[in-house]
Scaffold this motif. Structure first.
Motif, PDB file in Angstrom:
ATOM      1  N   SER A 212       0.602  -1.032  -0.099  1.00  0.00           N
ATOM      2  CA  SER A 212       0.164  -0.557   0.217  1.00  0.00           C
ATOM      3  C   SER A 212       0.309   1.390   0.044  1.00  0.00           C
ATOM      4  O   SER A 212       0.769   2.031  -1.010  1.00  0.00           O
ATOM      5  CB  SER A 212      -1.188   0.243   0.833  1.00  0.00           C
ATOM      6  OG  SER A 212      -1.639   1.030   1.028  1.00  0.00           O
TER       7      SER A 212
ATOM      8  N   SER B 210      -5.152   1.033  -1.547  1.00  0.00           N
ATOM      9  CA  SER B 210      -5.654   0.128  -1.182  1.00  0.00           C
ATOM     10  C   SER B 210      -5.512  -1.047  -2.362  1.00  0.00           C
ATOM     11  O   SER B 210      -5.541  -2.320  -1.967  1.00  0.00           O
ATOM     12  CB  SER B 210      -7.586   0.044  -1.422  1.00  0.00           C
ATOM     13  OG  SER B 210      -8.023   1.272  -2.270  1.00  0.00           O
TER      14      SER B 210
ATOM     15  N   ALA C 200      -2.432  -2.207  -1.954  1.00  0.00           N
ATOM     16  CA  ALA C 200      -2.488  -3.294  -0.018  1.00  0.00           C
ATOM     17  C   ALA C 200      -3.538  -4.711  -0.503  1.00  0.00           C
ATOM     18  O   ALA C 200      -2.408  -5.699  -0.540  1.00  0.00           O
ATOM     19  CB  ALA C 200      -3.387  -2.226   0.742  1.00  0.00           C
TER      20      ALA C 200
END
Length: 256
Positions: free
Chosen positions: A64, A93, A96
């Protein structure tokens, strides 16, 4: 039109804590809890699964950070200014999701078979969906991700004028997607199916939603998250092909 609400701030023991930070903490805890429960239901080793979920979480955090730093703010990431790099605090996101699952695959493959590794990936993708949904609550409250100016009914009436709140829109879409991931995980018998389903849903959602985002870095007309979204869909197709191939090999009659 949706009324604008400033980000709530909670006072805890004299410290002013923004709602986004609270939801971020809840997202991390929920990821570990859901991943552990799902792995337990699949019959995976609990202690090893907990450790690997923690590793996936840590590697997801690294992914991320690096995605945001190097892809969205390359002027900082490649500047050589280590103070600026150390002070940078952005998160992606999609980074991630990519970092967490890539890391989980590399870690689990050192100890487990392909089938068990895919089962673990199936366990953590719904956990990621829960964590991201909670995180998007914070994004919506903090109005972190703004979209185009428009007067459609689902726009937010910001003080600067009606505008899409992309965190809020993604939150609404994540609710049925995450619920569907749990349904698929409970009813599918092929390891990797839930992972592929989650990758396809997330990839398609982000690829098209991000055309409404504003002020994000683009390369040849697309944002870094959109390139990762294409990678998610391609990876999902590869995982499905692998899952069906392994099932076909296991079902094939032995020959002498």
């Amino acid at each position: 039109m949706i009324p604008y609400i400033p980000q709530p701030v909670v006072s805890i023991f004299g410290f002013e804590i923004e709602a986004f930070r609270i939801t971020l903490t809840l997202a991390v805890v929920s990821f570990l809890w859901v991943a552990e429960r799902t792995a337990r239901r699949k019959g995976l080793p609990i202690v090893e699964s907990a450790r690997m979920a923690a590793a996936a979480l840590a590697l997801g955090g690294i992914g991320s950070y690096l995605t945001m730093l190097l892809a969205y703010f390359p002027e900082i990431g490649f500047s050589g200014d280590w103070r600026a790099i150390a002070a940078f605090g952005g998160m992606s996101s999609t980074g991630a999701l990519f970092g967490g699952h890539l890391g989980a695959w590399l870690v689990t493959r050192r100890y487990w078979s392909v089938e068990k590794s895919l089962q673990f990936q199936d366990a953590i993708i719904p956990a990621y969906g829960v964590a991201l949904t909670i995180g998007r609550v914070g994004c919506a409250l903090a109005h972190e991700h703004l979209g185009i100016h428009t007067d459609v009914w689902f726009a937010v009436d910001f003080p600067t004028g009606p505008q899409l709140d992309m965190g809020l829109i993604e939150l609404v879409l994540l609710l049925p997607i995450t619920a569907a991931m749990f349904y698929v995980d409970r009813h599918s018998r092929r390891p990797g199916t839930t992972l592929a389903f989650g990758f396809i849903c997330h990839g398609v959602m982000r690829f098209f939603l991000d055309f409404w985002r504003v002020d994000d870095k683009t390369y040849f007309g697309l944002m870094p998250s959109q390139y990762l979204s294409v990678l998610f869909v391609l990876t999902a197709l590869l995982v499905l092909a692998l899952a069906y191939r392994r099932q076909g090999l296991s079902a094939a009659p032995a020959s002498s």
